[in-house]
Design a protein around this motif. Structure first.
Motif, PDB file in Angstrom:
ATOM      1  N   PHE A  86     -40.513  14.247  -0.617  1.00  0.00           N
ATOM      2  CA  PHE A  86     -41.704  13.428  -0.863  1.00  0.00           C
ATOM      3  C   PHE A  86     -42.838  14.196   0.096  1.00  0.00           C
ATOM      4  O   PHE A  86     -44.093  13.990  -0.655  1.00  0.00           O
ATOM      5  N   LEU A  87     -42.830  14.699   1.041  1.00  0.00           N
ATOM      6  CA  LEU A  87     -43.977  15.170   1.708  1.00  0.00           C
ATOM      7  C   LEU A  87     -44.437  16.468   0.652  1.00  0.00           C
ATOM      8  O   LEU A  87     -45.756  16.773   0.682  1.00  0.00           O
ATOM      9  N   PHE A 147     -46.779  12.702 -14.927  1.00  0.00           N
ATOM     10  CA  PHE A 147     -45.944  11.665 -15.233  1.00  0.00           C
ATOM     11  C   PHE A 147     -44.442  11.965 -15.135  1.00  0.00           C
ATOM     12  O   PHE A 147     -43.722  11.294 -14.706  1.00  0.00           O
ATOM     13  N   ILE A 148     -44.412  13.303 -15.382  1.00  0.00           N
ATOM     14  CA  ILE A 148     -42.835  13.639 -15.316  1.00  0.00           C
ATOM     15  C   ILE A 148     -42.344  13.742 -13.906  1.00  0.00           C
ATOM     16  O   ILE A 148     -41.214  13.267 -13.372  1.00  0.00           O
ATOM     17  N   ILE A 149     -43.309  14.281 -12.920  1.00  0.00           N
ATOM     18  CA  ILE A 149     -43.051  14.248 -11.546  1.00  0.00           C
ATOM     19  C   ILE A 149     -43.169  12.604 -10.950  1.00  0.00           C
ATOM     20  O   ILE A 149     -42.140  12.485 -10.150  1.00  0.00           O
ATOM     21  N   LEU A 189     -39.804   8.613  -8.680  1.00  0.00           N
ATOM     22  CA  LEU A 189     -39.590   6.980  -8.613  1.00  0.00           C
ATOM     23  C   LEU A 189     -37.983   6.972  -8.637  1.00  0.00           C
ATOM     24  O   LEU A 189     -37.618   6.163  -7.871  1.00  0.00           O
ATOM     25  N   GLY A 190     -37.356   7.765  -9.247  1.00  0.00           N
ATOM     26  CA  GLY A 190     -35.745   7.700  -9.029  1.00  0.00           C
ATOM     27  C   GLY A 190     -35.312   8.262  -7.789  1.00  0.00           C
ATOM     28  O   GLY A 190     -34.218   7.629  -7.221  1.00  0.00           O
ATOM     29  N   ILE A 207     -44.286   1.035  -5.849  1.00  0.00           N
ATOM     30  CA  ILE A 207     -45.288   0.084  -6.614  1.00  0.00           C
ATOM     31  C   ILE A 207     -46.218   0.908  -7.076  1.00  0.00           C
ATOM     32  O   ILE A 207     -46.945   0.550  -8.179  1.00  0.00           O
ATOM     33  N   SER A 208     -47.085   1.843  -6.357  1.00  0.00           N
ATOM     34  CA  SER A 208     -48.043   2.597  -6.683  1.00  0.00           C
ATOM     35  C   SER A 208     -47.761   3.381  -8.179  1.00  0.00           C
ATOM     36  O   SER A 208     -48.753   3.609  -8.989  1.00  0.00           O
ATOM     37  N   ILE A 209     -46.413   4.124  -7.969  1.00  0.00           N
ATOM     38  CA  ILE A 209     -46.153   4.903  -9.244  1.00  0.00           C
ATOM     39  C   ILE A 209     -46.028   3.907 -10.418  1.00  0.00           C
ATOM     40  O   ILE A 209     -46.613   4.348 -11.402  1.00  0.00           O
TER      41      ILE A 209
END
Length: 335
Positions: A79-80, A18-20, A25-26, A128-130
């Motif tokens: 991201f990858l 969740f922290i990740i 998200l940021g 949106i998925s996050i």
């Protein structure tokens, strides 16, 4: 305002992930803002406007614009890396049935990382998925935000308008089919209802018996008093019966006896009818009624007038349904 449920966050067994998610998200929001700004800056008119009114900003950002791919690749690398880490965890934890399912299920993460202008904006799907995942685990509650209420209101309005038009189109088609003598009407009557006459008779018989037992049996005394009172009142208003009281000696007695006898007969008849309906002996009576409404196919074919009346009834019912469908409930929620 979006609030973070810290208790659920601390008590969850996926605190690290969740922290990740919050970090990703940021970064995604920052990256999307960077992409949008660079797309706007790409216009020559915008560059000339900045040169005139904010030359320091234009001179500072222009080198970044020329190396936009390099800076965007930094985000893509992050991201990858996060994508492959999650894929490895999914394989280790056997999240999916096959190890290669993860990239197919999270295809938008990979496609959004392709450094092509139109595909970069697919990264919004990852945002949106996050957000959806955090909401699903009750870390955040997006339903309390004004943006969600705004979007959800117009989404519901759009879906209601769309579904109403589809339903109206379908019902209009059904009406046309019924008017043209579609075989659907005959199939419903012959192939669906008629073979199930015995089942319908049993079901209706049972429901009538239950209704009579629950409604009449506990109130038989009150009903009997009501019927006798109504019969007495009707007999007293009868001119022929009222003349009996003028007979010498026995007139009033005969009149009173007739009133009591008629009231008792009516109450007993009603009582016996309801007693029969409340017992299993009502089956033959109900079966006769069902046979009248669902005659044999030969009788149905012979009675065209009854068929047309039933068709008109179905069309009127569909018209009533269409009228109800046309009601726009979302408009009632407008301020």
């Amino acid at each position: 305002m979006l609030h973070i449920n810290r208790e659920n966050l601390k008590s969850s067994h996926q605190l690290v992930w969740f922290i990740i998610d919050f970090l990703m998200l940021g970064l995604l929001i920052l990256n999307l803002a960077f992409i949008i700004w660079d797309s706007i800056y790409n216009f020559v008119a915008i560059q000339n406007l900045l040169k005139e009114h904010a030359p320091a900003l234009q001179s500072a950002y222009h080198p970044i614009h020329e190396r936009f791919i390099f800076y965007d690749m930094i985000f893509v690398t992050i991201f990858l890396t996060e994508f492959f880490v999650r894929w490895g965890y999914a394989i280790k934890a056997s999240v999916y049935d096959r190890w290669y399912f993860y990239p197919f299920i999270h295809w938008y993460d990979l496609v959004g990382c392709i450094p092509v202008g139109s595909l970069r904006f697919l990264r919004i799907l990852r945002v949106i998925s996050i957000i959806y995942r955090l909401h699903q685990y009750r870390i955040i509650d997006i339903t309390s935000t004004k943006i969600y209420r705004f979007v959800n209101f117009y989404y519901e309005a759009f879906m209601e308008e769309l579904s109403d038009r589809i339903v109206l189109k379908v019902l209009s088609g059904v009406q046309d089919e019924v008017r043209r003598g579609s075989p659907l009407f005959d199939r419903i009557q012959k192939d669906i209802l008629y073979p199930r006459r015995d089942m319908l008779s049993d079901w209706i018989s049972q429901r009538v018996a239950e209704a009579a037992q629950e409604g009449y049996v506990p109130n038989r005394g009150a009903l009997r008093n009501y019927l006798e009172g109504r019969v007495d009142q009707a007999l007293k208003q009868n001119l022929e019966l009222s003349r009996l009281k003028y007979l010498p000696v026995v007139g009033p007695t005969i009149q009173e006896t007739l009133e009591d006898a008629v009231g008792d007969i009516v109450a007993n008849v009603i009582h016996q009818i309801l007693e029969d309906l409340a017992s299993s002996s009502n089956h033959a009576f109900i079966e006769d009624i069902v046979n009248v409404f669902l005659p044999t196919p030969d009788q149905v074919a012979a009675d065209e007038t009854q068929n047309q009346a039933l068709i008109d009834l179905i069309i009127e019912i569909l018209d009533a349904i269409k009228g109800q469908v046309k009601v726009k409930h979302w408009r009632a929620q407008l301020p």
